[in-house]
Each structure stands twice: as structure tokens, then as C-alpha cells.
Motif scaffolding. Sequence first.
Motif, PDB file in Angstrom:
ATOM      1  N   LYS A 191      14.024 -36.505 -22.454  1.00 44.67           N
ATOM      2  CA  LYS A 191      13.592 -37.733 -23.116  1.00 44.67           C
ATOM      3  C   LYS A 191      14.421 -38.927 -22.625  1.00 44.67           C
ATOM      4  CE  LYS A 191      12.747 -39.688 -27.648  1.00 44.67           C
ATOM      5  NZ  LYS A 191      13.023 -39.605 -29.055  1.00 44.67           N
ATOM      6  N   ASP A 206      13.091 -39.883 -19.278  1.00 44.91           N
ATOM      7  CA  ASP A 206      11.633 -39.730 -19.204  1.00 44.91           C
ATOM      8  C   ASP A 206      11.257 -39.032 -17.894  1.00 44.91           C
ATOM      9  OD1 ASP A 206       9.005 -39.813 -19.885  1.00 44.91           O
ATOM     10  OD2 ASP A 206       8.696 -41.924 -19.347  1.00 44.91           O
ATOM     11  N   TYR A 256      11.502 -31.095 -20.045  1.00 45.51           N
ATOM     12  CA  TYR A 256      11.386 -32.555 -20.213  1.00 45.51           C
ATOM     13  C   TYR A 256      12.708 -33.136 -20.685  1.00 45.51           C
ATOM     14  CZ  TYR A 256       9.746 -37.083 -21.856  1.00 45.51           C
ATOM     15  OH  TYR A 256       9.580 -38.422 -22.050  1.00 45.51           O
ATOM     16  N   GLU A 283       4.777 -31.689 -30.158  1.00 43.17           N
ATOM     17  CA  GLU A 283       5.878 -30.722 -30.111  1.00 43.17           C
ATOM     18  C   GLU A 283       6.549 -30.577 -31.470  1.00 43.17           C
ATOM     19  OE1 GLU A 283       8.216 -32.098 -26.814  1.00 43.17           O
ATOM     20  OE2 GLU A 283       6.722 -31.386 -25.370  1.00 43.17           O
ATOM     21  N   ARG A 284       6.706 -31.711 -32.180  1.00 37.90           N
ATOM     22  CA  ARG A 284       7.314 -31.637 -33.519  1.00 37.90           C
ATOM     23  C   ARG A 284       6.415 -30.835 -34.465  1.00 37.90           C
ATOM     24  NH1 ARG A 284       9.944 -36.892 -32.774  1.00 37.90           N
ATOM     25  NH2 ARG A 284       8.025 -37.979 -33.249  1.00 37.90           N
ATOM     26  N   GLN A 306       2.791 -36.587 -26.926  1.00 35.66           N
ATOM     27  CA  GLN A 306       3.286 -35.223 -26.729  1.00 35.66           C
ATOM     28  C   GLN A 306       4.432 -34.876 -27.698  1.00 35.66           C
ATOM     29  OE1 GLN A 306       1.850 -33.025 -24.826  1.00 35.66           O
ATOM     30  NE2 GLN A 306       3.312 -31.422 -25.340  1.00 35.66           N
ATOM     31  N   GLU A 307       5.299 -35.857 -27.970  1.00 37.78           N
ATOM     32  CA  GLU A 307       6.436 -35.584 -28.868  1.00 37.78           C
ATOM     33  C   GLU A 307       5.948 -35.190 -30.255  1.00 37.78           C
ATOM     34  OE1 GLU A 307      10.068 -38.069 -29.196  1.00 37.78           O
ATOM     35  OE2 GLU A 307       9.296 -38.884 -27.312  1.00 37.78           O
ATOM     36  N   GLU A 308       4.912 -35.896 -30.721  1.00 37.05           N
ATOM     37  CA  GLU A 308       4.343 -35.576 -32.039  1.00 37.05           C
ATOM     38  C   GLU A 308       3.803 -34.150 -32.036  1.00 37.05           C
ATOM     39  OE1 GLU A 308       4.369 -37.088 -34.788  1.00 37.05           O
ATOM     40  OE2 GLU A 308       5.043 -39.085 -34.221  1.00 37.05           O
TER      41      GLU A 308
END
Length: 516
Positions: free
Chosen positions: A331, A334, A329, A394-395, A390-392
Motif C-alpha cells: 500500500k 502502491d 501488494y 479485502e477487508r 480492492q481494499e474494501e
Amino acid sequence: MHHLDSEIDRNQISMVALEELVSENSYARLVDVFVETLPLEKLGFTHCQHEKEGRPPYHPKVLLKLYMYGYRHGLRSSQKLHQACLVNVELWWLLKGLKPSPRTILYFRKNNAQAFKNAFQHFVLMLKEWKLIEGETLAIDSFKIRAQNSLKNNFNQKKIDRHLDYIDGKIDHYQQQLEQAEGEEDKAQLTTKIAHQKTKRVAYQSIEKQLKASGQSQISLVDPDARGVILHRNVVNVGYNIQAGCDAKHKLFTNAQTGNVNDTHALADMAIEAKDLLQVDTLKTLTDKGYTTGAEIARCTQNNITTYSSPKEHSSKKNGLYPMQNFTYSKKGDTYTCPAGAVMHTNDSVYQKGNHRVKHYKTKACKTCAVRHLCTINKNGRFIERGVHQEELERNAQRVTNNPDYYRLRQQVTEHQFGTLKRQWGFTYTLLRGKENVLSEVYLNFSVYNLIRAFRILGPKVLMAKLKELSLCFSCQYEAFIAILSDFHYHVLIHCFSFKTYFRARTSHLWLYCRN
Ligand code: SF4
């Protein structure tokens, strides 16, 4: 040699004080001091003040002491508690010989559901003041208990359809028999049977109507709040899924909730409730993969709560095609880059997929791709769904991977309490109906558990001294607090940060009453 024999003569009158019969470090003594410490009227217990006329009620402290003593010893039903009042010497001492009837005991628990919650929260704040609860790391987990509703009285649409099909089959069968029957007696019997099946049909149709009107996927006839839950691996029963928050420092309970059949949407509500109750600015949570949902983790982040929730494996992993890890991915644009090097774009539309909101990513390169057979079986080519959170996720996964020892604390903090409650105290089922009442039983159990933990951590003498000191302290502080509120106009001052901070620091357990 001879057998051991007693020197007590049963017929001899003996002078014994109840005080002598209860050991110095008895749990009954701890309950006695603890309940005396609680401001029962402020917590919302009924009958703290008695009426001028009529039969005097029991003071709530008598019944609360009885419940706190009984729950510790697996005595939960009003009948068993009443029986214990008649025969248990420690209860004679604790209740000073009072013997409330089963009905009085029963209605006390039923009528004070909110007060049990207030008492538990009050105790949690006391534990925080004593620095037994830290408010830094909270482990959240759940356990299931059976409800006062059998599986027979729980219905979903599939079950209703199955019953209606069965009844229709029976009616057809009897009608065929009726057409061929010759004797009057046989005909009368078959007509009765058909009428009986038709009555059952009407009953199931009425349940179907109730189910549709409720807007839920299932309905319980005896306890409407109970739901079908998986108790063990494949065993489904009607019950409640109890969420429990435990502070990592001494593994003490901080809060509880119920309502959902699984843990998917429980994380944020539990964490925010605990953070508000403990009045901390930040909080870290430890949860298993059942709680890992993008939307819940995003809500936690917005509320300064850092999650360490076990990541879930991507659903595409085991289908033999390229797993998600092979797609990178970016960012910045996108976009995704696929294993063949093609860039996959999104049209920025957000689609609802079940409870998730996702974006789609595709590429036209799939049409001519040489490794398409390794990537997708979709005739329109591979498309990737990416959740908006999704970012949350992954973090969160990164935090868990980077701190394996910290995450491993989760099991140590939460699991053993459930074992104590269920195996030792028999809390595998609830005696009450309705979510609020069931939670009151949970709070009662949690209060007893926290009291015993505090007893073990601090020791009997220190804990008793702290409780007695707090009892005196509370009455002075409360009077002062009320006086200040009336003198300086609470509604103006409550918005002043320094005022809030000062009183939170000095009287954090009183804050409960301001919030309520
Ligand atoms: S099928 Fe499409 S997504 Fe898959 S590798 Fe080929 S080009 Fe990339």
C-alpha cells in the motif's frame, strides 16, 4: 357396527352465530384485529372517506382483510378470492357477509400499490417497537418469480437478428420458387407468403427500434419492466428478481426491492433502505458471493454498514499460471511484487472494465524473466488489474474469514422464508404487471409472513393484546404529534437533533409519515 353418520338434518333451520363458527385462535381473527389497527387513510389507501353521492364503495379494511386472509391460504387471484367470499365461513365472519365482486377486488390491489408498501413498513416499525426486529444484522438474499410476460414476447438484439435472418431466408426461398413457378395459382400463393414474411419483418424491425430507443439490452412487450432471469440452473424465463432483507433476530422481513436481473448491484441500496427504515446508526449485512462487488461494499462502508459478503475467487486462479495470491501488494508505494521479486508499478490511470474501475500494474523485468512461461502468455508481459475498491473487498474477505460462524447465520436467516412463500403459498409467479405493482404483491406476502411469524413468536393472546393496545395508542399519539407539528413549526424543529431523537424514540412508527 355401523358407519359414522351426522346428526344434522339439512332441512332443519338452525340458529348459529358466525362468531361460534370461527375458532378462538383462528388466523381470521388475527387479520381482523391487525387491519383494524392500521391507520389506513394515513397509509394512503383509497376510499377511506366516501363521496356524498353515488354508490358507496367498500371500506379498504374489508378488502385488505380479504387479501391478507387469501394470501395466507394461497388464494391470490380476484376470481378465487371472490369465490372464497361465497363459500368460506371464516371469510363470512371476517367480512361480515360482504361479497365484493372480482373486479372490485382486482382494482383494490392495482390502485393501492404504494399503500401496501406503506402498510408493510408501518408493520416493520411496529415489530421493531415490540423488539421482534433488532436492526443489528440484516441478511439479504433474492428469489425469482415469473412475470405476466412469456419468453416469446421478450427480445434482445441477438433474438431479433435471428428472427430477421430466418425471415430473409424464407423470402429468398419463396422468391426463387416464384421465379420457377408456372401456374397462376402457385404464383398467387407464393406472393401471399412473401407479403406475410415482409409484414413479420416490419414488426420485428419495429421491436428493434423500441429496443434501441429504450437503451436496455432486452425488451418485454407485455410487461415492460419484466426481464429475462435464470429461474433454475439453466432455465431462463421472463420474471423478476426479488431482493429481500431479513432481520437476524427472528427472521422477519424488513424490506424488498426489484429491478435488477442479478444481485451484483443490489447490496448497498437494500442495506441503506433497511438502515433508514429501522432508524439505526450502524448495521451489519450477511450476503452470498453474488453481492460481492467493490463499489457496493464501499458504499456500505461510507454509510456505516459493515458487510459480511462471501468473497469471490479471482478469475485468474484456474488458468494454470501464477495466481494472484503469489503477488504481494504494498500500500505504501502502491506497487505489487511478483513471484520473481520484480516490483510492478502503475501509471495511476483508472480504466473502465465493464462495470469495474481498475488500475494496471506492470514491470519491464518480464522481458528477461526466467519463469515467464509460468506467469503469463501475454507477449507484452504480465500485467495486473486492481480494482479501485480492492481494499474494501479485502477487508470484507478478512471479516468473513475471521467470523465463519457469524457468516453461516446467513442461510438460516433468509433461505427458509423463500421456501414458505414459494412452495406453501405458491408465490412462484406474479399476477400483476409493472415493477411497482409486483412489489405491492411482494409487500403483501411479506406482511402476511411477518404477521404469522409474530403470531408464532408472541402467541395469539399477547399479539392480540399488543395490537389492540397499539390501536388506541396510535390514535392518541398521532393527534398529539400533529398538534405539536402545527404549534411549533415543524420545518424549524425537524432539524433539531434532540427533537428528532425524542420523537424517533417515542413514536418511531409515526416517523414513516414524516419521511413520506
Ligand atoms: S513474468 Fe514478469 S511478473 Fe511474471 S514472474 Fe516474471 S517478472 Fe514477474
